[in-house]
Write an enzyme that holds these catalytic residues in place. Structure first.
Site, PDB file in Angstrom:
ATOM      1  N   HIS A   1     -35.929 -51.376 -27.110  1.00 58.09           N
ATOM      2  CA  HIS A   1     -35.042 -50.253 -26.770  1.00 58.09           C
ATOM      3  C   HIS A   1     -33.639 -50.706 -26.362  1.00 58.09           C
ATOM      4  O   HIS A   1     -33.084 -50.234 -25.357  1.00 58.09           O
ATOM      5  CB  HIS A   1     -35.674 -49.387 -25.672  1.00 58.09           C
ATOM      6  CG  HIS A   1     -37.177 -49.235 -25.798  1.00 58.09           C
ATOM      7  ND1 HIS A   1     -37.828 -49.210 -27.022  1.00 58.09           N
ATOM      8  CD2 HIS A   1     -38.170 -49.123 -24.861  1.00 58.09           C
ATOM      9  CE1 HIS A   1     -39.142 -49.072 -26.818  1.00 58.09           C
ATOM     10  NE2 HIS A   1     -39.359 -49.029 -25.534  1.00 58.09           N
TER      11      HIS A   1
ATOM     12  N   ASP B   1     -42.558 -45.020 -30.185  1.00 60.66           N
ATOM     13  CA  ASP B   1     -42.992 -45.211 -28.791  1.00 60.66           C
ATOM     14  C   ASP B   1     -44.117 -44.251 -28.402  1.00 60.66           C
ATOM     15  O   ASP B   1     -44.424 -44.073 -27.223  1.00 60.66           O
ATOM     16  CB  ASP B   1     -41.831 -45.107 -27.798  1.00 60.66           C
ATOM     17  CG  ASP B   1     -42.200 -45.645 -26.418  1.00 60.66           C
ATOM     18  OD1 ASP B   1     -43.008 -46.585 -26.353  1.00 60.66           O
ATOM     19  OD2 ASP B   1     -41.705 -45.108 -25.414  1.00 60.66           O
TER      20      ASP B   1
HETATM   21  C1  0GY Z   1     -42.406 -48.368 -23.669  1.00 63.23           C
HETATM   22  C2  0GY Z   1     -41.893 -48.126 -22.349  1.00 63.23           C
HETATM   23  C3  0GY Z   1     -42.549 -48.049 -21.168  1.00 63.23           C
HETATM   24  C4  0GY Z   1     -43.859 -48.482 -20.881  1.00 63.23           C
HETATM   25  C5  0GY Z   1     -44.554 -49.447 -21.493  1.00 63.23           C
HETATM   26  O1  0GY Z   1     -46.321 -50.885 -21.716  1.00 63.23           O
HETATM   27  C6  0GY Z   1     -45.842 -49.974 -21.053  1.00 63.23           C
HETATM   28  O2  0GY Z   1     -46.395 -49.514 -20.044  1.00 63.23           O
HETATM   29  O3  0GY Z   1     -44.090 -50.021 -22.573  1.00 63.23           O
HETATM   30  C7  0GY Z   1     -41.754 -47.488 -20.050  1.00 63.23           C
HETATM   31  O4  0GY Z   1     -42.366 -46.970 -19.087  1.00 63.23           O
HETATM   32  O5  0GY Z   1     -40.511 -47.569 -20.099  1.00 63.23           O
HETATM   33  O6  0GY Z   1     -41.825 -49.121 -24.432  1.00 63.23           O
HETATM   34  O7  0GY Z   1     -43.424 -47.802 -24.032  1.00 63.23           O
END
Ligand code: 0GY
Length: 310
Positions: free
Chosen positions: A187, A263
């Site tokens: 991101h 995502d």
């Molecule tokens: C994403 C972002 C998030 C979470 C995770 O693995 C995860 O818990 O990636 C977030 O909370 O920003 O990339 O999915």
């Protein structure tokens, strides 16, 4: 699509479940498009969430993920281990095996993992490890441990996916630039998009990519980065308008080192849950030619995750 279920775990208060009625995108994805960032959650009754997790999500199964991909027009997937599963990669491996080669994975591993276990992950389709520096998601792991893991996975031809907040890039710079593999940033390093795209924060990220040709970026998650939000300012196409200049700039400067992902199922969103169909319609606003779209959605992810076919 079927409703999410909560499994045996109580969801984190305020948890937003993924959206079950996504629109059919107006943008037709190119043939062979890859969703290069998505997750599976459990189901918790089959693949329990780890005790050290920072959130308990709704379940989001492999069948639900692949049904969404069929609906949106994605041919392949890159499933990234979510932090609620810690270094227990069983739900990820189950998804990869089920996909019969149409999904590849990014795992989370500990220093104590054996060579045999790493090889088993490779055989299932894992091609990278994720190092997460977002403090609300994970506990701290010493950098020497991560560097040791990076050295070991390099031998398998894997890469490292890094997740961090833009304000932490200066402190993490030396570690990131010492990594011996391809490095994929989640991101765009989470820029503060209320700051100017020409300002020092994003300039540092651009410098990171420009000076280090092994660094790639996912230009994903407008719904996570946006301050103006999903509400159309000038008609529907203006959703997440404030993210466009940031993502478009990275796509145009580094067209051979960008990836895109939904995502899904969108962990930890607090304000709104995006319609994945409308997220796909965001793509032509940041990759404005058919050539850029093909690189972003097909050529680049194929080179990284299916090099034997690219
Ligand atoms: C994403 C972002 C998030 C979470 C995770 O693995 C995860 O818990 O990636 C977030 O909370 O920003 O990339 O999915």
């Amino acid at each position: 699509m079927s409703q999410p279920t909560s499994g045996d775990f109580t969801k984190t208060p305020g948890w937003l479940d993924w959206y079950t009625g996504p629109a059919k995108p107006r943008f037709q994805l190119p043939a062979g498009a890859v969703d290069a960032h998505c997750h599976v959650f459990g189901p918790g009754a089959e693949f329990p969430y780890v005790p050290e997790r920072k959130y308990t999500p709704c379940d989001a199964s492999k069948e639900q993920l692949f049904a969404l991909h069929d609906h949106l027009g994605f041919a392949r997937s890159v499933v990234v281990q979510a932090t609620c599963h810690g270094a227990d990669n069983r739900a990820l491996v189950d998804t990869l095996v089920y996909s019969q080669g149409k999904a590849r994975g990014v795992a989370t591993v500990k220093r104590s993992i054996s060579d045999e276990a790493l090889q088993a992950l490779h055989d299932a389709g894992v091609r990278g490890v994720r190092f997460n520096f977002v403090k609300r998601l994970v506990d701290f792991t010493p950098k020497e441990e991560l560097m040791e893991i990076a050295g070991r996975i390099k031998k398998l031809g894997w890469h490292v996916v890094i997740y961090f907040e833009a304000v932490d890039l200066p402190e993490l710079w030396d570690f990131f630039t010492a990594l011996p593999t391809t490095v994929v940033v989640d991101h765009m390093g989470r820029p503060d998009v209320s700051l100017p795209v020409d300002g020092p924060q994003f300039a540092l990220f651009e410098r990171f990519m420009r000076e280090h040709p092994n660094v790639w970026s996912k230009v994903s998650c407008p719904e996570r980065l946006s301050v103006t939000g999903p509400k159309a300012l000038n008609g529907e196409q203006a959703a997440y308008e404030d993210v466009v200049p940031f993502a478009r700039r990275i796509v145009e400067q580094f067209p051979d080192r960008v990836l895109w992902g939904t995502d899904w199922p969108h962990p930890n969103l607090k304000e709104h849950m995006p319609d994945d169909g409308l997220l796909v319609d965001f793509i032509p606003r940041i990759a404005v030619t058919a050539e850029l779209q093909r690189k972003l959605l097909v050529d680049n992810p194929m080179r990284l995750y299916w090099p034997e076919e690219a």
